[in-house]
Design a protein around this motif. Structure first.
Motif, PDB file in Angstrom:
ATOM      1  N   ASP A   1       0.636 -10.686  14.397  1.00  0.00           N
ATOM      2  CA  ASP A   1       1.679  -9.668  14.261  1.00  0.00           C
ATOM      3  C   ASP A   1       1.525  -8.824  12.998  1.00  0.00           C
ATOM      4  O   ASP A   1       2.467  -8.175  12.564  1.00  0.00           O
ATOM      5  N   GLU A   2       0.328  -8.824  12.419  1.00  0.00           N
ATOM      6  CA  GLU A   2       0.095  -8.049  11.200  1.00  0.00           C
ATOM      7  C   GLU A   2      -1.263  -7.348  11.255  1.00  0.00           C
ATOM      8  O   GLU A   2      -2.263  -7.973  11.597  1.00  0.00           O
ATOM      9  N   PHE A   3      -1.277  -6.073  10.888  1.00  0.00           N
ATOM     10  CA  PHE A   3      -2.511  -5.310  10.803  1.00  0.00           C
ATOM     11  C   PHE A   3      -2.546  -4.540   9.484  1.00  0.00           C
ATOM     12  O   PHE A   3      -1.512  -4.107   8.978  1.00  0.00           O
ATOM     13  N   PHE A   4      -3.747  -4.369   8.943  1.00  0.00           N
ATOM     14  CA  PHE A   4      -3.983  -3.442   7.846  1.00  0.00           C
ATOM     15  C   PHE A   4      -4.820  -2.293   8.387  1.00  0.00           C
ATOM     16  O   PHE A   4      -5.725  -2.513   9.206  1.00  0.00           O
TER      17      PHE A   4
ATOM     18  N   ILE B   1     -10.362  -3.431   3.667  1.00  0.00           N
ATOM     19  CA  ILE B   1     -10.005  -3.623   5.076  1.00  0.00           C
ATOM     20  C   ILE B   1     -11.239  -4.133   5.800  1.00  0.00           C
ATOM     21  O   ILE B   1     -12.332  -3.584   5.656  1.00  0.00           O
ATOM     22  N   ARG B   2     -11.071  -5.173   6.600  1.00  0.00           N
ATOM     23  CA  ARG B   2     -12.217  -5.802   7.280  1.00  0.00           C
ATOM     24  C   ARG B   2     -12.063  -5.643   8.793  1.00  0.00           C
ATOM     25  O   ARG B   2     -11.383  -6.452   9.433  1.00  0.00           O
TER      26      ARG B   2
ATOM     27  N   LYS C   1     -10.141   2.898  10.635  1.00  0.00           N
ATOM     28  CA  LYS C   1     -10.497   1.622  10.012  1.00  0.00           C
ATOM     29  C   LYS C   1      -9.300   0.689  10.094  1.00  0.00           C
ATOM     30  O   LYS C   1      -8.261   0.935   9.480  1.00  0.00           O
ATOM     31  N   LEU C   2      -9.461  -0.407  10.838  1.00  0.00           N
ATOM     32  CA  LEU C   2      -8.329  -1.265  11.187  1.00  0.00           C
ATOM     33  C   LEU C   2      -8.734  -2.720  11.106  1.00  0.00           C
ATOM     34  O   LEU C   2      -9.806  -3.107  11.568  1.00  0.00           O
ATOM     35  N   GLU C   3      -7.865  -3.549  10.528  1.00  0.00           N
ATOM     36  CA  GLU C   3      -8.104  -4.993  10.433  1.00  0.00           C
ATOM     37  C   GLU C   3      -7.009  -5.760  11.158  1.00  0.00           C
ATOM     38  O   GLU C   3      -5.820  -5.577  10.897  1.00  0.00           O
ATOM     39  N   TYR C   4      -7.429  -6.628  12.079  1.00  0.00           N
ATOM     40  CA  TYR C   4      -6.502  -7.539  12.760  1.00  0.00           C
ATOM     41  C   TYR C   4      -6.301  -8.741  11.836  1.00  0.00           C
ATOM     42  O   TYR C   4      -7.091  -9.662  11.807  1.00  0.00           O
ATOM     43  N   TYR C   5      -5.224  -8.703  11.048  1.00  0.00           N
ATOM     44  CA  TYR C   5      -4.986  -9.738  10.043  1.00  0.00           C
ATOM     45  C   TYR C   5      -4.379 -10.987  10.668  1.00  0.00           C
ATOM     46  O   TYR C   5      -4.708 -12.106  10.296  1.00  0.00           O
TER      47      TYR C   5
ATOM     48  N   ILE D   1      -3.607   2.533   1.865  1.00  0.00           N
ATOM     49  CA  ILE D   1      -3.705   1.468   2.870  1.00  0.00           C
ATOM     50  C   ILE D   1      -2.321   1.204   3.452  1.00  0.00           C
ATOM     51  O   ILE D   1      -1.320   1.183   2.727  1.00  0.00           O
ATOM     52  N   ALA D   2      -2.281   0.996   4.757  1.00  0.00           N
ATOM     53  CA  ALA D   2      -1.019   0.696   5.450  1.00  0.00           C
ATOM     54  C   ALA D   2      -1.021  -0.751   5.925  1.00  0.00           C
ATOM     55  O   ALA D   2      -2.059  -1.295   6.302  1.00  0.00           O
ATOM     56  N   HIS D   3       0.149  -1.360   5.894  1.00  0.00           N
ATOM     57  CA  HIS D   3       0.357  -2.707   6.425  1.00  0.00           C
ATOM     58  C   HIS D   3       1.436  -2.623   7.482  1.00  0.00           C
ATOM     59  O   HIS D   3       2.543  -2.133   7.232  1.00  0.00           O
TER      60      HIS D   3
END
Length: 407
Positions: free
Chosen positions: A102-105, A233-234, A95-99, A5-7
């Motif tokens: 200014d932050e994404f997982f 990841i959501r 697969k990408l989450e808008y956390y 997983i990337a942050h």
């Protein structure tokens, strides 16, 4: 290389966003100010080195960093760049989450067969800088908790891939437990008597003890620190239970027409949020804060879920009448939508008739505002609020940032 997983975390995002459109701010100490210019809500690394912190009053910041450049924040511009980043990252990962703004997982995969993930992180970081002008830091690890922790170690403009347990333990031993999102001072105090002071201490602790001290959430963090991904990841966030818009009325309001204009304005903002989250509501509440006299409220219900302005204004009018107190001075207002339903899959009543004309009008209005700027076309009742819409800088009071605000 599967299962990592990337942050991604933008570096000094608000400041970096200002530098995108004002290149002369590069390498200068920059502070971004809040609504009324009273305090610093974000600062560059150069200003941070002078001792200026988030929340420092402007008069103190100016003494600590007299050479600093202080600019008014523009949340609309920041969200434009945030969405641009989101689109770019989405081209690299399925697969990408808008956390947050200014932050994404995202699920980390090598861009080419045989490529190292550290190279992938560097490639994505450099592409975002080239395409948007924004410096970011990317951390890759076995879980999202580890990825977020390790991306922080790479700031600013870093690309970190921590793929082995030995490397994880080496870094965790150097980080206080409060570096973990969700573990603040009180939770750290609860752990300290058991000798748990670093992230590695927490990872090595007995899981049953951690669950007893920090409940289920803390136990999930413990599992993630040990490389077991339990926080997925959501791509879509869980649906909200309540959405609302409101705030200060920018002074004292006694005129009922002006109060209604504020209510309409907040309903327009609320509809924008309902559509963003793809939900509709059957219940609308209006709460009014009165000068030195507390709050009153009213609620109205719709027979079917809706996000249409004519229907929501009918509900708002009835709710405001219930909240209104003759002779009092209003200072604040909140408009809230509850009983939210997804924007599809619900049954209309037998008495609901489609209204293509109103639906088309709403679509045209939304399209114009999308192209030329938020609320360029708005309900005429809000013309009672010229001070709100006259701000020549960046229409500061109608800028809503979705999700958690990070500095």
């Amino acid at each position: 290389m599967a299962g990592f997983i990337a942050h991604l975390d933008a570096d000094a995002f608000y400041v970096s966003a200002e530098r995108v459109r004002h290149a002369d701010l590069a390498n200068k100490p920059v502070g971004v100010l809040g609504n009324n210019g009273a305090c610093v809500i974000a600062k560059s690394y150069e200003m941070k080195a002078k001792g200026v912190k988030t929340g420092t009053p402007i008069w103190d910041a100016a003494k600590m960093c007299p050479e600093g450049v202080y600019v008014k924040r523009d949340f609309y511009w920041y969200e434009v760049l945030s969405r641009k980043m989101l689109g770019i990252v989405g081209t690299f990962s399925p697969k990408l989450e808008y956390y947050s703004i200014d932050e994404f997982f995202f699920h980390a995969e090598p861009l080419r067969h045989g490529q190292q993930l550290a190279t992938t992180a560097t490639t994505i970081r450099d592409h975002i800088l080239e395409a948007t002008g924004l410096p970011v830091t990317i951390g890759i690890a076995r879980t999202r908790t580890l990825a977020k922790l390790f991306s922080d170690t790479g700031k600013p403009f870093g690309a970190v891939a921590v793929l082995t347990r030995d490397h994880e333990r080496e870094l965790l031993a150097k980080m206080p437990v409060t570096e973990i999102s969700g573990i603040g001072g009180k939770r750290a105090d609860r752990l300290a008597p058991y000798g748990i002071r670093t992230c590695l201490d927490l990872a090595d602790a007995d899981g049953r003890l951690v669950k007893r001290l920090l409940t289920k959430t803390g136990h999930e963090i413990w599992m993630e620190l040990n490389g077991e991904p339990v926080m997925p990841i959501r791509p879509e966030r869980p649906p909200h239970q309540v959405l609302g818009r409101g705030g200060s009325l920018m002074g004292n309001v006694e005129d009922p027409k002006v109060l209604w204009a504020w209510c309409v304005r907040h309903v327009e903002r609320l509809i924008e949020e309902l559509r963003y989250h793809n939900v509709r509501t059957t219940t609308l509440a209006v709460e009014v804060g009165w000068k030195d006299q507390g709050w009153t409220g009213g609620t109205s219900n719709s027979p079917t879920p809706t996000d249409r302005i004519d229907e929501l204004l009918d509900l708002a009018r009835a709710s405001l009448r219930r909240a209104y107190v003759t002779g009092r001075t209003a200072t604040h207002m909140q408009v809230k939508a509850t009983e939210l339903r997804r924007g599809k899959g619900f049954q209309l009543s037998l008495f609901d008739k489609p209204d293509p004309k109103k639906d088309k009008l709403a679509t045209v209005k939304a399209a114009i505002n999308e192209k030329y700027g938020r609320f360029k076309v708005r309900t005429a009742t809000t013309l009672y609020l010229p001070a709100v819409y006259r701000d020549p800088a960046n229409e500061y009071d109608i800028c809503d940032v979705r999700g958690k605000v990070c500095f």
